[in-house]
Design a protein around this motif. Structure first.
Motif, PDB file in Angstrom:
ATOM      1  N   GLN A  37       0.848  -1.190   0.000  1.00 33.61           N
ATOM      2  CA  GLN A  37       0.000   0.000   0.000  1.00 33.61           C
ATOM      3  C   GLN A  37       0.885   1.242   0.000  1.00 33.61           C
ATOM      4  O   GLN A  37       1.749   1.390   0.861  1.00 33.61           O
ATOM      5  CB  GLN A  37      -0.907  -0.007   1.230  1.00 33.61           C
ATOM      6  N   PRO A  38       0.691   2.157  -0.938  1.00 32.26           N
ATOM      7  CA  PRO A  38       1.523   3.361  -0.978  1.00 32.26           C
ATOM      8  C   PRO A  38       1.085   4.346   0.107  1.00 32.26           C
ATOM      9  O   PRO A  38      -0.046   4.285   0.599  1.00 32.26           O
ATOM     10  CB  PRO A  38       1.241   3.930  -2.373  1.00 32.26           C
ATOM     11  N   PRO A  39       1.952   5.253   0.474  1.00 28.57           N
ATOM     12  CA  PRO A  39       1.555   6.280   1.444  1.00 28.57           C
ATOM     13  C   PRO A  39       0.505   7.205   0.849  1.00 28.57           C
ATOM     14  O   PRO A  39       0.395   7.342  -0.365  1.00 28.57           O
ATOM     15  CB  PRO A  39       2.868   7.028   1.733  1.00 28.57           C
ATOM     16  N   THR A  40      -0.242   7.839   1.709  1.00 31.76           N
ATOM     17  CA  THR A  40      -1.314   8.731   1.262  1.00 31.76           C
ATOM     18  C   THR A  40      -0.921  10.198   1.276  1.00 31.76           C
ATOM     19  O   THR A  40      -1.729  11.062   0.961  1.00 31.76           O
ATOM     20  CB  THR A  40      -2.554   8.539   2.157  1.00 31.76           C
ATOM     21  N   ARG A  41       0.339  10.471   1.653  1.00 31.64           N
ATOM     22  CA  ARG A  41       0.825  11.851   1.679  1.00 31.64           C
ATOM     23  C   ARG A  41       2.323  11.825   1.403  1.00 31.64           C
ATOM     24  O   ARG A  41       2.975  10.784   1.513  1.00 31.64           O
ATOM     25  CB  ARG A  41       0.568  12.478   3.051  1.00 31.64           C
ATOM     26  N   LEU A  48       3.139   3.452  -6.882  1.00 28.41           N
ATOM     27  CA  LEU A  48       2.518   4.774  -6.945  1.00 28.41           C
ATOM     28  C   LEU A  48       1.815   4.976  -8.287  1.00 28.41           C
ATOM     29  O   LEU A  48       0.711   5.540  -8.358  1.00 28.41           O
ATOM     30  CB  LEU A  48       3.573   5.864  -6.733  1.00 28.41           C
ATOM     31  N   ARG A 106      -1.423   2.796  -8.401  1.00 23.74           N
ATOM     32  CA  ARG A 106      -2.518   3.289  -7.559  1.00 23.74           C
ATOM     33  C   ARG A 106      -2.927   4.726  -7.882  1.00 23.74           C
ATOM     34  O   ARG A 106      -3.800   5.282  -7.223  1.00 23.74           O
ATOM     35  CB  ARG A 106      -2.124   3.180  -6.089  1.00 23.74           C
ATOM     36  N   ALA A 109      -1.227   7.559  -7.463  1.00 28.89           N
ATOM     37  CA  ALA A 109      -0.897   8.408  -6.318  1.00 28.89           C
ATOM     38  C   ALA A 109      -0.664   9.859  -6.744  1.00 28.89           C
ATOM     39  O   ALA A 109      -0.383  10.153  -7.912  1.00 28.89           O
ATOM     40  CB  ALA A 109       0.334   7.857  -5.609  1.00 28.89           C
ATOM     41  N   GLU A 110      -0.751  10.770  -5.772  1.00 26.74           N
ATOM     42  CA  GLU A 110      -0.519  12.182  -6.032  1.00 26.74           C
ATOM     43  C   GLU A 110       0.938  12.403  -6.445  1.00 26.74           C
ATOM     44  O   GLU A 110       1.851  11.719  -5.975  1.00 26.74           O
ATOM     45  CB  GLU A 110      -0.827  13.004  -4.781  1.00 26.74           C
ATOM     46  N   ILE A 121       3.676  12.924  -3.759  1.00 22.50           N
ATOM     47  CA  ILE A 121       4.199  11.722  -3.090  1.00 22.50           C
ATOM     48  C   ILE A 121       5.353  11.144  -3.890  1.00 22.50           C
ATOM     49  O   ILE A 121       6.384  10.765  -3.332  1.00 22.50           O
ATOM     50  CB  ILE A 121       3.076  10.674  -2.913  1.00 22.50           C
TER      51      ILE A 121
END
Length: 610
Positions: free
Chosen positions: A154-158, A186, A189, A191-192, A195
């Motif tokens: 699971q990637p970080p959310t921030r 990332l 998913r 991701a931003e 990140i």
């Protein structure tokens, strides 16, 4: 290699974003929008690895088969890399007596008709509907089962600090390729961007550099997220810090460019009216033995029409006649490789033919009659029967690669094979060869197997055909399945050869059928894909498939003792792209249900009076 690309790359890529596959071909998304000031971390801009050969864990090398590669080649440290690639790819992604056989009415489809396999599967599924309904009532996943994909990283959310990234890396085993794998996650998913930037900063502080591969993965993430300004910034960094980088040519040093990678640039070139560059790149694809993507063919046919409509310098550089010659070669390539276009591509081909100046082509959607007559123009289609030369070529290859192949004695013994050859030589030419065990197993009632086989053979004998039945020795031992009386009658109605119980029937069947001549057919439900795969090249495999479709009889419907047995129809025509004076006939896919061993049932008929 890449010189033809480099000369035109800026022109080709202008306004081409709509063409591009949002995956490994990240470099191809450049366009002429205004570039913003770099938003990359300072470390990311100035700590890039300049070495053309990064340390292990950097740039992958191509060790795979280019025909099977889709943008990623084989690599060192394969165990680790395979897991990463799963994340990455998952994110990106006749005449004679036998002619009288009583076949099913022609309105019904054969076992090779498109969609037959799916319809059969659906029928079997309906028979087990009670089980399905029970599953639906209980619904969801069984208790205790982990939902698919839940165990993935699971990637970080921030955005994380370098210390936080280091802690996460250590918790996941402190793997040396952590940054590459995490960038893939990332990307997967969505991701931003911030990140991903924080990951780049961590990698730069951790290793003192940023590898080419990591930047390439980051670039792809930027492309997929629509961060156009960042795309240009990253590209400039990579181009400046890796001087040898020249788009497609240098991508080869990272992975083997896929047909889709080439297709993206070909499409961009055609969008900008540069047919010369597009065809130069297409020639490269063919020289490398790659199979072009259908979207590439679609772009080429559309591009030729666009050039003709607009005229101009490129029209002078590549005339209509030159493009027409090349596009007709595309159709011949599809014929020679038994490729069937989807309806969308077929429609583009139709439109291109009808746009040719002064040639008056007319396209129609049509079907063929059982006798092989086109419903659009009334002309006859090519016969399914092999020519004498094709038959001899196929016979020689089957004998060498299947009957006498390297693993032949895993299927039989030298003595048994020689005994069978003598047996066939001493018998008259057979009209039909029956796979006895395969036919007997049509009956789900094990007590009716010998009755089933006898009923089918009796039908063939009633038609005056010379029949060979291939069976296993255990079938001669009286049992509930193999009635002594039925087996005795069977041997009176047909020639029989019973192999050892460990032997395979198919090589014997193929030998007997091919030795008997082009008129000989065979009865079996086995589609023989394994045996076709043993043949050494595509041309021979296509000959085998053509022979199979023209000679294989499949029992159709319910079989009952004392009643006539029907067989699925055998087409009289070949389903392949074909041309004759003033016409082209293109079989095309109008369904998503066709299996690889099935053929389309619809045709594009093209005719001209010119």
């Amino acid at each position: 290699m890449g010189s033809s690309l480099i000369i035109k790359v800026r022109l080709c890529l202008k306004a081409s974003k709509s063409f591009f596959y949002q995956g490994g071909s990240a470099f191809y998304t450049l366009n002429a929008s205004v570039r913003k000031t770099s938003q990359l971390p300072f470390a990311a801009r100035f700590l890039c690895t300049r070495h053309n050969n990064p340390k292990p864990g950097g740039r992958p090398t191509d060790t795979g088969n280019s025909r099977q590669t889709d943008g990623q080649g084989g690599v060192r440290n394969s165990t680790v890399r395979r897991r990463e690639e799963e994340l990455w790819d998952g994110a990106t992604k006749g005449g004679g007596k036998s002619a009288a056989l009583w076949q099913r009415p022609s309105s019904h489809k054969s076992v090779f008709a498109a969609g037959t396999a799916k319809r059969t599967a659906e029928m079997l599924k309906r028979k087990t509907s009670a089980v399905s309904q029970d599953e639906e009532r209980h619904g969801g996943e069984p208790e205790g089962r982990t939902p698919r994909g839940a165990a993935k990283v699971q990637p970080p959310t921030r955005p994380l600090s370098a210390a936080e990234w280091r802690t996460l890396k250590e918790s996941l085993g402190n793997h040396p390729r952590f940054d590459i794998q995490m960038m893939c996650v990332l990307f997967t998913r969505g991701a931003e961007l911030d990140i991903a930037k924080s990951l780049l900063t961590f990698a730069a502080m951790e290793t003192g550099t940023l590898s080419y591969e990591l930047l390439l993965r980051y670039l792809t993430l930027c492309v997929s997220g629509g961060h156009n300004a960042e795309v240009f910034d990253v590209y400039d960094i990579m181009r400046g810090n890796f001087p040898s980088l020249v788009i497609l040519g240098e991508l080869k040093k990272v992975f083997t460019p896929s047909p889709r990678n080439y297709g993206d640039i070909i499409a961009a070139a055609l969008l900008n009216g540069d047919a010369t560059t597009a065809w130069a790149l297409y020639d490269e694809v063919m020289e490398k033995g790659l199979s072009p993507h259908p979207e590439t063919w679609n772009a080429l046919f559309k591009g030729a029409r666009k050039t003709e409509d607009e005229g101009g310098k490129e029209a002078e550089a590549m005339s209509q006649s030159e493009q027409q010659e090349r596009l007709l070669k595309v159709l011949l390539y599809m014929r020679n490789n038994q490729i069937y276009p989807q309806h969308g591509l077929a429609n583009t081909i139709k439109t291109w033919f009808e746009s040719l100046t002064g040639q008056s082509w007319t396209g129609r959607w049509a079907s063929a009659s059982p006798k092989g007559v086109c419903g659009g123009c009334g002309s006859g289609l090519e016969s399914i029967q092999l020519t004498a030369g094709e038959y001899q070529q196929l016979k020689d290859r089957v004998m060498t690669d299947i009957i006498q192949g390297r693993d032949v004695f895993n299927k039989t013994t030298p003595e048994e094979l020689e005994m069978f050859k003598v047996f066939v030589e001493r018998k008259p030419a057979f009209d039909v060869v029956v796979d006895g065990l395969n036919v007997a197993n049509i009956s789900k009632d094990k007590g009716r197997q010998s009755e089933m086989l006898l009923t089918v053979v009796s039908e063939l004998e009633r038609q005056g055909l010379t029949v060979l039945v291939l069976g296993r020795k255990h079938m001669l031992r009286p049992s509930r399945s193999w009635d002594r009386h039925n087996m005795k009658l069977l041997q009176q109605k047909a020639h029989c050869f019973f192999t050892d119980n460990i032997s395979e029937d198919d090589p014997f069947l193929l030998y007997a059928a091919l030795q008997s001549g082009n008129h000989c057919r065979f009865v079996s439900r086995d589609l023989m894909r394994d045996h076709k795969a043993c043949l050494p090249d595509g041309a021979t495999r296509r000959l085998f498939f053509k022979w199979q479709r023209g000679h294989q009889l499949v029992v159709d419907g319910h079989v009952a003792a004392g009643r006539r047995v029907r067989f699925q129809s055998i087409p009289s025509y070949d389903t392949i792209i074909q041309t004759s004076a003033g016409s082209w006939h293109v079989p095309y896919d109008d369904t998503e249900d066709r299996c690889t061993y099935e053929v389309p049932q619809r045709w594009l008929c093209l005719t001209t009076n010119h």
